[in-house]
Design a protein around this motif. Structure first.
Motif, PDB file in Angstrom:
ATOM      1  N   ASN A  14      63.965  42.088  79.394  1.00 53.88           N
ATOM      2  CA  ASN A  14      63.001  42.246  80.465  1.00 53.88           C
ATOM      3  C   ASN A  14      62.949  41.683  81.622  1.00 53.88           C
ATOM      4  OD1 ASN A  14      60.922  43.360  78.247  1.00 53.88           O
ATOM      5  ND2 ASN A  14      60.576  41.270  78.120  1.00 53.88           N
ATOM      6  N   PHE A  15      64.028  40.888  81.817  1.00 51.06           N
ATOM      7  CA  PHE A  15      64.955  40.463  83.160  1.00 51.06           C
ATOM      8  C   PHE A  15      65.772  41.101  83.748  1.00 51.06           C
ATOM      9  CE2 PHE A  15      64.493  35.955  82.321  1.00 51.06           C
ATOM     10  CZ  PHE A  15      63.592  35.147  82.984  1.00 51.06           C
ATOM     11  N   MET A  16      66.693  42.135  82.508  1.00 50.48           N
ATOM     12  CA  MET A  16      66.930  43.144  83.556  1.00 50.48           C
ATOM     13  C   MET A  16      66.492  44.316  84.355  1.00 50.48           C
ATOM     14  SD  MET A  16      70.001  46.292  81.401  1.00 50.48           S
ATOM     15  CE  MET A  16      68.480  46.176  80.292  1.00 50.48           C
ATOM     16  N   PHE A  17      64.933  44.603  83.293  1.00 54.36           N
ATOM     17  CA  PHE A  17      64.182  45.565  84.147  1.00 54.36           C
ATOM     18  C   PHE A  17      64.080  44.997  84.560  1.00 54.36           C
ATOM     19  CE2 PHE A  17      64.194  47.409  79.528  1.00 54.36           C
ATOM     20  CZ  PHE A  17      64.778  48.997  79.489  1.00 54.36           C
ATOM     21  N   ALA A  18      63.550  43.987  85.201  1.00 60.17           N
ATOM     22  CA  ALA A  18      62.328  43.161  85.697  1.00 60.17           C
ATOM     23  C   ALA A  18      63.724  43.444  87.263  1.00 60.17           C
ATOM     24  CB  ALA A  18      62.114  42.197  85.824  1.00 60.17           C
ATOM     25  N   LEU A  19      64.412  43.079  87.026  1.00 58.39           N
ATOM     26  CA  LEU A  19      65.991  42.647  88.349  1.00 58.39           C
ATOM     27  C   LEU A  19      66.773  44.207  88.574  1.00 58.39           C
ATOM     28  CD1 LEU A  19      67.859  39.578  87.334  1.00 58.39           C
ATOM     29  CD2 LEU A  19      66.612  39.944  89.578  1.00 58.39           C
ATOM     30  N   ILE A  20      66.430  45.085  88.054  1.00 62.37           N
ATOM     31  CA  ILE A  20      67.191  46.235  88.500  1.00 62.37           C
ATOM     32  C   ILE A  20      66.445  46.964  89.347  1.00 62.37           C
ATOM     33  CG2 ILE A  20      66.095  48.120  86.535  1.00 62.37           C
ATOM     34  CD1 ILE A  20      69.327  49.437  86.578  1.00 62.37           C
ATOM     35  N   TYR A  21      65.011  46.874  90.001  1.00 62.72           N
ATOM     36  CA  TYR A  21      64.236  47.728  90.478  1.00 62.72           C
ATOM     37  C   TYR A  21      65.013  46.594  92.093  1.00 62.72           C
ATOM     38  CZ  TYR A  21      62.199  50.666  86.643  1.00 62.72           C
ATOM     39  OH  TYR A  21      61.660  50.957  85.890  1.00 62.72           O
ATOM     40  N   ASN A  22      64.156  45.341  91.936  1.00 58.17           N
ATOM     41  CA  ASN A  22      64.682  45.157  93.428  1.00 58.17           C
ATOM     42  C   ASN A  22      66.293  44.867  93.373  1.00 58.17           C
ATOM     43  OD1 ASN A  22      62.128  43.132  92.997  1.00 58.17           O
ATOM     44  ND2 ASN A  22      63.309  42.449  91.551  1.00 58.17           N
ATOM     45  N   LEU A  23      66.892  45.173  92.783  1.00 60.71           N
ATOM     46  CA  LEU A  23      68.786  45.252  93.132  1.00 60.71           C
ATOM     47  C   LEU A  23      69.008  46.331  93.860  1.00 60.71           C
ATOM     48  CD1 LEU A  23      70.631  43.164  90.071  1.00 60.71           C
ATOM     49  CD2 LEU A  23      70.227  42.233  92.388  1.00 60.71           C
ATOM     50  N   LEU A  24      68.252  47.395  93.064  1.00 66.34           N
ATOM     51  CA  LEU A  24      68.346  48.515  94.054  1.00 66.34           C
ATOM     52  C   LEU A  24      67.155  49.000  95.423  1.00 66.34           C
ATOM     53  CD1 LEU A  24      68.205  51.019  90.887  1.00 66.34           C
ATOM     54  CD2 LEU A  24      70.728  50.302  92.699  1.00 66.34           C
ATOM     55  N   GLY A  25      65.695  48.527  94.783  1.00 70.13           N
ATOM     56  CA  GLY A  25      64.867  48.882  96.121  1.00 70.13           C
ATOM     57  C   GLY A  25      65.279  47.702  97.070  1.00 70.13           C
ATOM     58  N   ILE A  26      65.976  46.126  97.036  1.00 69.16           N
ATOM     59  CA  ILE A  26      66.168  45.571  98.647  1.00 69.16           C
ATOM     60  C   ILE A  26      66.262  45.968  99.802  1.00 69.16           C
ATOM     61  CG2 ILE A  26      66.867  42.800  99.028  1.00 69.16           C
ATOM     62  CD1 ILE A  26      65.549  41.921  96.534  1.00 69.16           C
ATOM     63  N   PRO A  27      67.829  46.989  99.100  1.00 66.80           N
ATOM     64  CA  PRO A  27      69.072  46.524 100.525  1.00 66.80           C
ATOM     65  C   PRO A  27      68.382  48.579 101.002  1.00 66.80           C
ATOM     66  CG  PRO A  27      70.759  45.865  98.163  1.00 66.80           C
ATOM     67  CD  PRO A  27      68.353  46.569  97.844  1.00 66.80           C
ATOM     68  N   ILE A  28      67.861  49.039  99.900  1.00 66.63           N
ATOM     69  CA  ILE A  28      67.398  50.136 100.591  1.00 66.63           C
ATOM     70  C   ILE A  28      66.243  50.026 101.891  1.00 66.63           C
ATOM     71  CG2 ILE A  28      66.108  52.278 100.304  1.00 66.63           C
ATOM     72  CD1 ILE A  28      66.891  51.874  97.575  1.00 66.63           C
TER      73      ILE A  28
ATOM     74  N   ALA B  83      56.046  52.119  93.671  1.00 74.72           N
ATOM     75  CA  ALA B  83      56.419  53.108  92.280  1.00 74.72           C
ATOM     76  C   ALA B  83      57.085  51.809  91.749  1.00 74.72           C
ATOM     77  CB  ALA B  83      56.701  54.496  92.456  1.00 74.72           C
ATOM     78  N   ALA B  84      57.994  51.732  92.528  1.00 79.02           N
ATOM     79  CA  ALA B  84      59.202  50.381  91.644  1.00 79.02           C
ATOM     80  C   ALA B  84      58.278  49.254  90.993  1.00 79.02           C
ATOM     81  CB  ALA B  84      60.491  49.857  93.265  1.00 79.02           C
ATOM     82  N   MET B  85      57.469  48.797  92.019  1.00 79.62           N
ATOM     83  CA  MET B  85      56.763  47.462  91.295  1.00 79.62           C
ATOM     84  C   MET B  85      56.203  48.354  90.126  1.00 79.62           C
ATOM     85  SD  MET B  85      57.773  44.725  93.268  1.00 79.62           S
ATOM     86  CE  MET B  85      57.063  43.882  92.650  1.00 79.62           C
ATOM     87  N   ALA B  86      55.726  49.163  89.782  1.00 77.70           N
ATOM     88  CA  ALA B  86      54.732  48.972  88.572  1.00 77.70           C
ATOM     89  C   ALA B  86      55.415  50.252  87.675  1.00 77.70           C
ATOM     90  CB  ALA B  86      53.958  50.917  88.891  1.00 77.70           C
ATOM     91  N   ALA B  87      56.610  51.083  87.878  1.00 75.44           N
ATOM     92  CA  ALA B  87      57.688  50.632  86.926  1.00 75.44           C
ATOM     93  C   ALA B  87      58.136  49.603  86.445  1.00 75.44           C
ATOM     94  CB  ALA B  87      58.683  51.761  87.183  1.00 75.44           C
TER      95      ALA B  87
ATOM     96  N   VAL C 269      55.525  48.527  84.393  1.00 70.21           N
ATOM     97  CA  VAL C 269      55.162  49.096  82.988  1.00 70.21           C
ATOM     98  C   VAL C 269      56.618  48.792  81.829  1.00 70.21           C
ATOM     99  CG1 VAL C 269      54.582  51.256  81.632  1.00 70.21           C
ATOM    100  CG2 VAL C 269      53.629  51.035  84.052  1.00 70.21           C
ATOM    101  N   SER C 270      57.506  49.122  82.697  1.00 75.91           N
ATOM    102  CA  SER C 270      58.778  49.308  81.776  1.00 75.91           C
ATOM    103  C   SER C 270      58.641  47.392  80.924  1.00 75.91           C
ATOM    104  CB  SER C 270      60.786  49.211  82.284  1.00 75.91           C
ATOM    105  OG  SER C 270      60.467  48.331  83.728  1.00 75.91           O
ATOM    106  N   VAL C 271      59.044  46.173  81.466  1.00 79.33           N
ATOM    107  CA  VAL C 271      58.785  44.825  80.981  1.00 79.33           C
ATOM    108  C   VAL C 271      57.469  44.837  79.691  1.00 79.33           C
ATOM    109  CG1 VAL C 271      58.067  42.806  81.408  1.00 79.33           C
ATOM    110  CG2 VAL C 271      60.082  44.078  83.121  1.00 79.33           C
ATOM    111  N   LEU C 272      56.197  45.936  79.991  1.00 80.56           N
ATOM    112  CA  LEU C 272      55.492  46.046  78.832  1.00 80.56           C
ATOM    113  C   LEU C 272      55.458  46.486  77.946  1.00 80.56           C
ATOM    114  CD1 LEU C 272      52.933  44.642  78.066  1.00 80.56           C
ATOM    115  CD2 LEU C 272      51.915  46.520  79.645  1.00 80.56           C
ATOM    116  N   LEU C 273      56.624  47.877  78.150  1.00 81.56           N
ATOM    117  CA  LEU C 273      57.253  48.331  76.988  1.00 81.56           C
ATOM    118  C   LEU C 273      58.046  47.619  76.023  1.00 81.56           C
ATOM    119  CD1 LEU C 273      56.576  52.202  78.663  1.00 81.56           C
ATOM    120  CD2 LEU C 273      54.848  51.220  77.574  1.00 81.56           C
ATOM    121  N   SER C 274      58.438  47.554  76.764  1.00 81.53           N
ATOM    122  CA  SER C 274      59.789  46.542  76.226  1.00 81.53           C
ATOM    123  C   SER C 274      59.137  45.066  75.517  1.00 81.53           C
ATOM    124  CB  SER C 274      60.965  45.778  76.986  1.00 81.53           C
ATOM    125  OG  SER C 274      61.744  45.328  76.871  1.00 81.53           O
TER     126      SER C 274
END
Length: 451
Positions: A315-329, A348-352, A355-360
């Motif tokens: 879940n930490f990985m799912f939560a961090l991957i969006y931030n690691l990609l979204g913050i530089p952009i 959309a990235a925050m919602a995803a 949702v990914s953490v919840l499903l996991s």
């Protein structure tokens, strides 16, 4: 760290032997049973409840005498005063003068010199017609009798040892300051205990057993379930000290118990696991409560906890991957190539991410506890009882044996103490005096010294 009674064993003990010492206390069997049953009726210990139930069955009654001044000393025994048992004996003997059959399953009694359970003396002796006499009662182990000034003879000690080597608990009974009976109590081992211990050992977990029972009984139970290290004759406060000692060595301790005596250790351990059928105090002190009285659930709880921790990391990985990609952009790093993070993209990235953490996390609902057959197949026939020599037994908090170097040093110091005052200088005596305290340490290591 497992407790024994009610945890590794079923906790439903039964009396298997009754030994009346006729040469020391000329009391009939029925009077002994009436006194003992009345005294143990006030006890909450499983062994005391088993003794009380046995006495009621043998006497053929559901009511006993009166017990007052009751005192229970954990790890030792009980003391109290018993009265109003004469009416009980007269009632059980039959109001029409005939003896009613009261021995429902006549217990096999040991035959020793000076011991008897003669049924011809079932009537009370000189106490009839003297009102309602009161009896001072002591019930417990050898140490409890010795603490109260009673001597355990060699014959009685040998009888107790013979039962203890079979995994049974032997207790002594003293009435009015006279040792008069011994009772042997057996508690069967749970069917899944050996499999649970073997599975935990295969998982790389060190398994210990800690109990207030005597060393022979504890060792016999340990050989059956495959535990190689046992701490016997441990008081409740010493259980806490043993847990703390292991923690100071950098170990993580999980304590499994069910009784009031286990509650301090359950609260002190890094992980307290209580049996659901145990006492309310133990359940309140524990971190995990096993609803079923099944030790394999201990293994299942550890497996589930490992899967939970692994899922948290995912879940930490799912939560961090969006931030690691979204913050530089969002910072405009990729603006020269025309990649800009729009507000709707951030939402959309925050919602995803959520949702990914919840499903996991919901995937944990797919966990199914390993069946007994799977545990047995994993054991692959390697689960077997240990030999007595493979089990190390320690009394109380004793764990280490003195090294030969330490013993040689202690003997040289003791030789200074043993010298006469005229041969010992004042400086020597000053250096030798502190060594008197070390005598206790060496004595605990199983050595005897004469000064």
């Amino acid at each position: 760290m497992f407790d024994k009674t009610g945890t590794i064993t079923n906790g439903v003990p039964r009396v298997t032997r009754v030994l009346v010492l006729w040469d020391q206390a000329r009391l009939p069997l029925r009077k002994v049973l009436a006194v003992v049953g009345t005294a143990e009726a006030s006890s909450e210990h499983p062994l005391g409840m088993a003794v009380s139930k046995h006495c009621k069955e043998e006497l053929g009654t559901e009511t006993l005498g009166f017990c007052h001044d009751f005192q229970a000393v954990p790890g030792c025994g009980i003391s109290c005063r018993v009265s109003n048992i004469e009416e009980l004996l007269q009632t059980s003997a039959g109001t029409d003068g005939t003896q009613t059959p009261t021995l429902t399953h006549n217990p096999t009694c040991l035959t020793l010199q000076g011991a008897t359970t003669d049924e011809s003396s079932l009537v009370t002796d000189g106490d009839e017609g003297s009102g309602s006499p009161s009896y001072s009662v002591l019930i417990g182990n050898r140490q409890w009798m010795q603490r109260n000034g009673l001597q355990v003879t060699a014959d009685v000690d040998e009888a107790m040892s013979s039962h203890e080597t079979k995994g049974q608990t032997a207790i002594l009974v003293a009435i009015d300051g006279v040792l008069c009976a011994m009772l042997a109590i057996a508690d069967t081992v749970k069917e899944e205990s050996a499999l649970a211990v073997h599975t935990l050992s295969r998982m790389g977990i060190d398994v210990l057993m800690i109990t207030g029972d005597n060393r022979r009984t504890a060792k016999a139970i340990a050989t059956q379930v495959g535990i190689r290290k046992v701490f016997a004759e441990v008081l409740p406060s010493h259980k806490v000290a043993k847990v703390q000692e292991l923690q100071e060595k950098g170990m993580k301790v999980a304590m499994v118990g069910d009784g009031v005596n286990d509650s301090p250790a359950l609260a002190r351990a890094d992980l307290g696991i209580a049996i659901g059928t145990g006492t309310d105090v133990a359940i309140e002190a524990a971190d995990i409560v096993l609803i079923r009285n099944d030790l394999l659930d201990v293994v299942a709880s550890i497996e589930l906890s490992k899967k939970t921790v692994w899922r948290i990391r995912i879940n930490f990985m799912f939560a961090l991957i969006y931030n690691l990609l979204g913050i530089p952009i969002a910072a405009g790093v990729f603006m020269p190539v025309g990649l800009v993070l729009q507000p709707w993209m951030g939402s959309a990235a925050m919602a995803a991410s959520s949702v990914s953490v919840l499903l996991s996390s919901l995937l944990l609902r797919c966990y199914r506890k390993t069946s007994v057959d799977q545990y047995e197949s994993r054991a692959n026939g390697r689960m077997r009882s240990l030999r007595s020599s493979q089990v190390s037994t320690h009394v109380g908090l004793e764990e280490r044996r003195c090294s030969p170097r330490t013993l040689r040093r202690s003997r040289s110091r003791l030789s200074q103490i043993s010298r006469s005052p005229s041969q010992t200088s004042r400086t020597d005596r000053a250096h030798a005096e502190p060594d008197r305290h070390s005598l206790l340490e060496h004595d605990q290591c199983g050595q005897e010294f004469t000064v």
